[in-house]
Design a protein around this motif. Sequence first.
Motif, PDB file in Angstrom:
ATOM      1  N   ASN A   1      43.861  30.541  27.662  1.00 25.52           N
ATOM      2  CA  ASN A   1      44.283  29.470  28.578  1.00 25.52           C
ATOM      3  C   ASN A   1      44.905  29.989  29.876  1.00 25.52           C
ATOM      4  N   LYS A   2      44.414  31.128  30.375  1.00 25.78           N
ATOM      5  CA  LYS A   2      44.931  31.687  31.621  1.00 25.78           C
ATOM      6  C   LYS A   2      43.953  31.522  32.777  1.00 25.78           C
ATOM      7  N   PHE A   3      42.746  31.020  32.501  1.00 24.98           N
ATOM      8  CA  PHE A   3      41.699  30.945  33.511  1.00 24.98           C
ATOM      9  C   PHE A   3      40.644  29.956  33.061  1.00 24.98           C
TER      10      PHE A   3
ATOM     11  N   GLN B   1      41.540  47.444  32.851  1.00 24.55           N
ATOM     12  CA  GLN B   1      42.660  46.530  32.663  1.00 24.55           C
ATOM     13  C   GLN B   1      42.591  45.318  33.592  1.00 24.55           C
ATOM     14  N   SER B   2      41.609  45.295  34.490  1.00 26.97           N
ATOM     15  CA  SER B   2      41.537  44.240  35.507  1.00 26.97           C
ATOM     16  C   SER B   2      40.492  43.189  35.142  1.00 26.97           C
ATOM     17  N   ILE B   3      40.867  41.932  35.286  1.00 24.82           N
ATOM     18  CA  ILE B   3      39.986  40.824  34.963  1.00 24.82           C
ATOM     19  C   ILE B   3      39.838  39.948  36.204  1.00 24.82           C
ATOM     20  N   ILE B   4      38.632  39.900  36.763  1.00 18.73           N
ATOM     21  CA  ILE B   4      38.339  38.976  37.858  1.00 18.73           C
ATOM     22  C   ILE B   4      38.005  37.636  37.224  1.00 18.73           C
ATOM     23  N   CYS B   5      38.755  36.596  37.580  1.00 25.06           N
ATOM     24  CA  CYS B   5      38.535  35.317  36.929  1.00 25.06           C
ATOM     25  C   CYS B   5      38.764  34.161  37.906  1.00 25.06           C
TER      26      CYS B   5
ATOM     27  N   LEU C   1      45.512  42.590  31.587  1.00 26.68           N
ATOM     28  CA  LEU C   1      45.464  42.172  30.190  1.00 26.68           C
ATOM     29  C   LEU C   1      46.811  41.670  29.670  1.00 26.68           C
ATOM     30  N   SER C   2      47.846  41.827  30.477  1.00 26.56           N
ATOM     31  CA  SER C   2      49.155  41.268  30.125  1.00 26.56           C
ATOM     32  C   SER C   2      49.393  39.931  30.813  1.00 26.56           C
ATOM     33  N   ALA C   3      48.329  39.390  31.419  1.00 26.36           N
ATOM     34  CA  ALA C   3      48.361  38.093  32.112  1.00 26.36           C
ATOM     35  C   ALA C   3      49.151  38.139  33.409  1.00 26.36           C
ATOM     36  N   GLU C   4      49.460  39.328  33.915  1.00 24.38           N
ATOM     37  CA  GLU C   4      50.145  39.449  35.201  1.00 24.38           C
ATOM     38  C   GLU C   4      49.139  39.250  36.332  1.00 24.38           C
TER      39      GLU C   4
ATOM     40  N   LYS D   1      34.913  34.025  55.470  1.00 25.05           N
ATOM     41  CA  LYS D   1      34.825  35.373  56.016  1.00 25.05           C
ATOM     42  C   LYS D   1      35.097  36.400  54.917  1.00 25.05           C
ATOM     43  N   TYR D   2      34.494  37.593  55.092  1.00 23.79           N
ATOM     44  CA  TYR D   2      34.645  38.663  54.111  1.00 23.79           C
ATOM     45  C   TYR D   2      35.555  39.764  54.640  1.00 23.79           C
ATOM     46  N   GLY D   3      36.287  40.399  53.716  1.00 21.85           N
ATOM     47  CA  GLY D   3      37.102  41.567  54.016  1.00 21.85           C
ATOM     48  C   GLY D   3      37.206  42.421  52.769  1.00 21.85           C
ATOM     49  N   VAL D   4      38.082  43.432  52.813  1.00 20.08           N
ATOM     50  CA  VAL D   4      38.317  44.296  51.656  1.00 20.08           C
ATOM     51  C   VAL D   4      39.811  44.331  51.381  1.00 20.08           C
ATOM     52  N   ILE D   5      40.181  44.148  50.100  1.00 19.28           N
ATOM     53  CA  ILE D   5      41.572  44.206  49.665  1.00 19.28           C
ATOM     54  C   ILE D   5      41.686  45.193  48.512  1.00 19.28           C
ATOM     55  N   ASN D   6      42.922  45.597  48.196  1.00 19.20           N
ATOM     56  CA  ASN D   6      43.123  46.418  47.013  1.00 19.20           C
ATOM     57  C   ASN D   6      43.800  45.590  45.920  1.00 19.20           C
ATOM     58  N   ILE D   7      44.104  46.238  44.812  1.00 20.11           N
ATOM     59  CA  ILE D   7      44.628  45.519  43.654  1.00 20.11           C
ATOM     60  C   ILE D   7      46.001  44.916  43.929  1.00 20.11           C
TER      61      ILE D   7
END
Length: 206
Positions: free
Chosen positions: A70-72, A81-85, A96-99, A124-130
């Motif tokens: 129920n987080k997404f 460890q990263s979830i794109i949702c 994975l810790s829901a942060e 528009k498109y750009g680039v970001i980090n985590i």
Amino acid sequence: EIIALGTNYKDGYIVVNNDNKKGIINFYKEQLLDNIYDEIGQVELGKLYTVKQDGVLKIINQNKEVILENKFDEVVDIEGQSIICKKDGKIGVINLSAEQKIPFEYDEITQIWDDNYIAKKNEKYGVININNEEKVPFEYRSIIRREETDFIEADKTKKPAGLFPTGFSLLPYTELFLFVTAVELVNSTCSVYKFHLTSVEWVRSV
């Protein structure tokens, strides 16, 4: 019905029973997940599974333990460890810790390497980090990664072709960004060569 999980037969299969419930078996026909799920979606092969059961979307591990629930509304991709949702129509990244690592304010997010992402916001498109730090400004109509060269190609506005440094070529109407060596990226250094149609500037962000 049997659906392959990946491109390798050893990755396993989604199987559907007569009640249209889904489960997962491995190559040896051993049951990894029982046929109790309405949907089985994005998977990190052999480690994590996204499932929907009784209308609830979850991420579970191979021991059937619930990692997130129920987080997404939709899981787009899982990488380490990263979830794109997606949540409430917008896309972000959680761990994975829901942060929440990248807020749910983007229309598209695609991981390009390590902890860098191509993102779309306000058309528009750009680039970001985590850490949601902007590495390439959101002023481009499209950004595409050219994996064979480790370039990202960014389309901005139609301009006449100009002069470029010796050894570099560029198609008209485009700008190129070059992220330098993988060693620097692993050390969390995001270095960018930015080629303009009339000048060259070096941008280095740490």
